[in-house]
Design an enzyme around this catalytic site. Structure first.
Site, short mmCIF file in Angstrom:
data_model
loop_
_atom_site.label_atom_id
_atom_site.label_comp_id
_atom_site.label_asym_id
_atom_site.label_seq_id
_atom_site.Cartn_x
_atom_site.Cartn_y
_atom_site.Cartn_z
N GLY A 243 0.79 -1.33 0.09
CA GLY A 243 -0.03 -0.02 0.23
C GLY A 243 1.06 1.17 -0.13
N SER A 244 0.40 2.32 0.42
CA SER A 244 1.03 3.62 0.41
C SER A 244 1.95 3.76 1.43
CB SER A 244 0.04 4.86 0.56
OG SER A 244 -0.87 4.60 1.78
N GLY A 248 1.83 2.39 5.32
CA GLY A 248 2.98 1.36 5.49
C GLY A 248 3.91 1.84 6.56
N GLU A 265 5.79 -3.47 0.89
CA GLU A 265 5.89 -2.93 -0.31
C GLU A 265 4.89 -1.75 -0.75
OE1 GLU A 265 7.30 -4.98 -3.05
OE2 GLU A 265 7.71 -6.82 -2.08
N CYS A 299 2.25 0.48 -9.06
CA CYS A 299 3.49 1.03 -8.13
C CYS A 299 4.47 1.45 -8.89
CB CYS A 299 3.43 0.11 -7.00
SG CYS A 299 3.77 -1.66 -7.60
P1 NAD Z 1 -3.38 2.34 0.98
O1 NAD Z 1 -2.31 2.66 1.87
O2 NAD Z 1 -4.53 3.57 1.20
O3 NAD Z 1 -4.38 0.82 1.26
C1 NAD Z 1 -3.46 -0.45 1.35
C2 NAD Z 1 -4.15 -1.45 2.44
O4 NAD Z 1 -4.05 -0.86 3.68
C3 NAD Z 1 -5.76 -1.44 2.36
O5 NAD Z 1 -6.11 -2.80 2.31
C4 NAD Z 1 -6.30 -0.79 3.11
O6 NAD Z 1 -7.40 -1.08 3.63
C5 NAD Z 1 -5.25 -1.02 4.30
N1 NAD Z 1 -5.20 -0.11 5.63
C6 NAD Z 1 -5.30 1.03 5.64
N2 NAD Z 1 -5.12 1.69 6.83
C7 NAD Z 1 -4.56 0.99 7.46
C8 NAD Z 1 -4.29 0.62 8.53
N3 NAD Z 1 -4.12 1.82 9.59
N4 NAD Z 1 -3.83 -0.62 9.29
C9 NAD Z 1 -3.63 -1.81 8.41
N5 NAD Z 1 -4.18 -1.48 7.23
C10 NAD Z 1 -4.53 -0.30 6.77
O7 NAD Z 1 -2.90 2.01 -0.38
P2 NAD Z 1 -4.05 1.94 -1.90
O8 NAD Z 1 -4.46 3.01 -2.09
O9 NAD Z 1 -4.86 0.87 -1.86
O10 NAD Z 1 -2.99 1.36 -2.92
C11 NAD Z 1 -1.94 2.54 -3.70
C12 NAD Z 1 -0.75 2.47 -3.23
O11 NAD Z 1 -0.05 0.98 -2.93
C13 NAD Z 1 0.34 3.27 -3.89
O12 NAD Z 1 1.30 3.92 -2.94
C14 NAD Z 1 1.14 2.19 -4.49
O13 NAD Z 1 2.59 2.48 -4.89
C15 NAD Z 1 1.47 1.12 -3.52
N6 NAD Z 1 1.60 -0.29 -3.91
C16 NAD Z 1 2.73 -0.73 -3.91
C17 NAD Z 1 3.20 -1.89 -4.31
C18 NAD Z 1 4.57 -2.43 -4.39
O14 NAD Z 1 4.70 -3.57 -4.68
N7 NAD Z 1 5.45 -1.71 -4.06
C19 NAD Z 1 2.17 -2.59 -5.28
C20 NAD Z 1 0.92 -2.01 -5.33
C21 NAD Z 1 0.69 -0.96 -4.81
#
Ligand code: NAD
Length: 510
Positions: A243-244, A248, A265, A299
């Site tokens: 995620g972001s 993260g 990631e 990503c």
């Molecule tokens: P996000 O960070 O908003 O959410 C990711 C996940 O985390 C979701 O399932 C969300 O419900 C969960 N989440 C949110 N708050 C949380 C908390 N406090 N505790 C635990 N879990 C929580 O990200 P997004 O908008 O879904 O995805 C886009 C981001 O992901 C971009 O920054 C992208 O670069 C990144 N990404 C990285 C990779 C990689 O392999 N490096 C791959 C795909 C996406």
């Protein structure tokens, strides 16, 4: 509900109904909020999902933990055979599941199908690994002693995934974690629950027909409260989080507090460098896919194009021509011939607009695009912005949308400085014909990213290598190479098979 529209008949094939339970811990349930899954292409409701509560998430961990001894006791090649069956079942559902990815996430159909294919590929890889997973034996300095490593599974693995790869990320984690002998609790992004439900149904059918508890691969749906339940639970030794960077960072700190392990990631701010000796036609083609593919929501999407001064104008001209041809191919991601679909949701459209406004305020010039596309759903124009310095605040950020910044350089050294001069370190590409440039790029003074490409774009990794990035991208590695080590604990074993008790380093204690 689109479920009732005959055009979306594939939803029925996947067992998706008008209202779906969003929890699976061996049994389907869920008593949390009823949420709507929205199609990004139309803005219409696809179906509803009853999410899990934090208490149900905790119960799912209990069930996954209960199933663990049975799963971990099965020989690894037999676990591999179960994963092979999961791959076969995914093959049978490739088309409908790929369609669901397009419908709910919004990526074009070939990419939706490609994502399911990636899960199938990693299943094949995991099957092979289940018969070849290595261990080491080292020479012991002591007479009649053996020194070796034994790898054991960790227990229950938590997988928290992002909306943009709603199935492949889970595939990378689950296939490898399962052959290693772990059980899994998956929390999908709250905006792509139907994909998670359909995928879990497929996996559950394989587990159940083999007499294995379905809770080996459990699903919890919901937002941050459900995610936090998983993150804070000491019974989950590893959280694989995609995620972001902002979320993260919080997740990593929480896990660190309890001395758990995290596999992170996170976001990227990926650059593609074009030197003066590059094949420009090839570089432009690669840049187009890397910048606007998946409407800029990978990503690994190229967010910065670093161009040598001598080829900048020619490259930019060719790029704009290519972008024009893409705008003729905008449409519903499920339709044939469409190359460019919507953003995932309204907040993504808002973030796109804010970034463009900030870029213009900072002195940037919009070379192409810059506006929302007036049609139903969440469509925006693919956008190119020039004239900003590499250090501009907006250039340093990851905006999860199809915006690319043009940066001009005089040398490869300067280009590498720009490439490395951001907090993220995920993917990077260099276009060159010079072997000297290649080795500078992949060496200690080259790219500091986890993915370092030459003469291909920044996105579209294969499963055989380890995937992930450095710095604020989190340092995790998933998929191929030795990424399996994340899902196991290493025991260093020393065995004395003699009759004496020598100490290491020749120490005498007598
Ligand atoms: P996000 O960070 O908003 O959410 C990711 C996940 O985390 C979701 O399932 C969300 O419900 C969960 N989440 C949110 N708050 C949380 C908390 N406090 N505790 C635990 N879990 C929580 O990200 P997004 O908008 O879904 O995805 C886009 C981001 O992901 C971009 O920054 C992208 O670069 C990144 N990404 C990285 C990779 C990689 O392999 N490096 C791959 C795909 C996406």
């Amino acid at each position: 509900h689109l479920v009732t529209d005959p055009k979306y008949g594939f939803l029925k094939q996947l067992g998706i109904n008008v209202e779906n339970p969003g929890l699976y811990d061996g049994r389907w349930g869920g008593s949390g909020k009823l949420i709507e899954s929205i199609s990004p292409a139309t803005g219409k409701v696809i179906a509803k999902v009853r999410e899990s509560t934090p208490q149900e998430a905790s119960n799912a961990i209990t069930e996954a933990r209960k199933a663990w001894p049975q799963w971990a006791s099965i020989p690894m090649p037999t676990r591999g055979d179960i994963v092979r069956q999961i791959g076969d079942e995914l093959r049978r559902h490739l088309e409908p599941l790929g369609r669901l990815v397009s419908l709910e996430m919004g990526k074009i159909l070939p990419e939706g199908i490609g994502e399911v294919q990636e899960f199938i590929d990693i299943c094949d890889y995991a099957v092979g690994l289940s018969r070849t997973l290595p261990g080491s034996i080292f020479p012991s300095e002591r007479k009649n002693h053996a020194l070796l490593e034994k790898w054991n599974p960790l227990g229950v693995i938590g997988v928290i995934s992002a909306f943009n790869f709603p199935i492949a990320v889970y595939g990378w984690n689950s296939a490898i974690a399962m052959i290693c002998g772990n059980t899994i609790v998956w929390k999908e992004a709250s905006s792509t629950p139907l994909i998670a439900i359909a995928t879990t149904k497929i996996i559950a059918s394989v587990l159940e027909r083999n007499g294995i508890p379905g809770s080996v691969a459990s699903l919890i749906t919901g937002g941050s409260d459900v995610g936090e339940t998983l993150v804070n639970d000491k019974r989950v030794p590893l959280i694989s989080f995609t995620g972001s960077t902002n979320v993260g960072r919080q997740v990593a700190l929480k896990i660190q507090e309890r001395f758990g392990r995290s596999l992170l990631e996170l976001g990227g701010n990926n650059a593609l460098i074009v030197t003066q000796d590059a094949d420009l036609e090839m570089a432009v083609r690669a840049a187009v896919f890397s910048c606007v593919g998946t409407a800029g929501q990978r990503c690994t999407t190229t967010r910065r194009l670093i161009l040598h001064k001598k080829i900048k104008d020619e490259f930019l001209g060719k790029l704009k021509t290519a972008y024009k041809s893409i705008t003729d191919r905008v449409g519903d991601p499920l339709d044939d011939g469409v190359l460019y679909g919507p953003l995932h949701n309204q907040p993504a459209v808002d973030a796109y607009k804010v970034s463009i406004q900030k870029a213009v305020e900072a002195g940037g010039t919009i070379e192409f695009g810059g506006k929302q596309i007036q049609r139903p759903g969440f469509y925006v124009e693919p956008t190119i912005i020039s004239g900003l310095p590499a250090g501009a605040e907006i250039v340093q950020q990851e905006t999860f949308a199809p915006i690319v910044y043009i940066l001009e350089v005089n040398s490869l050294e300067e280009a590498i400085d720009f490439n490395n001069g951001v907090e993220q370190g995920l993917s990077s590409s260099l276009f060159t014909k010079s072997i000297g440039n290649v080795f500078q790029w992949i060496g200690p003074h080259g790219s500091d990213c986890g993915i370092v490409n030459i003469n291909i774009g920044t996105s579209g990794a294969e499963i055989g290598g380890a995937f992930g990035g450095e710095k604020a991208t989190g340092g995790g590695r998933e998929s191929g190479s030795d990424a399996w080590k994340h899902y196991m604990r290493r025991a260093t074993v020393t065995i004395n098979y003699g009759n004496e008790l020598p100490l290491a380093q020749g120490i005498k204690f007598e």
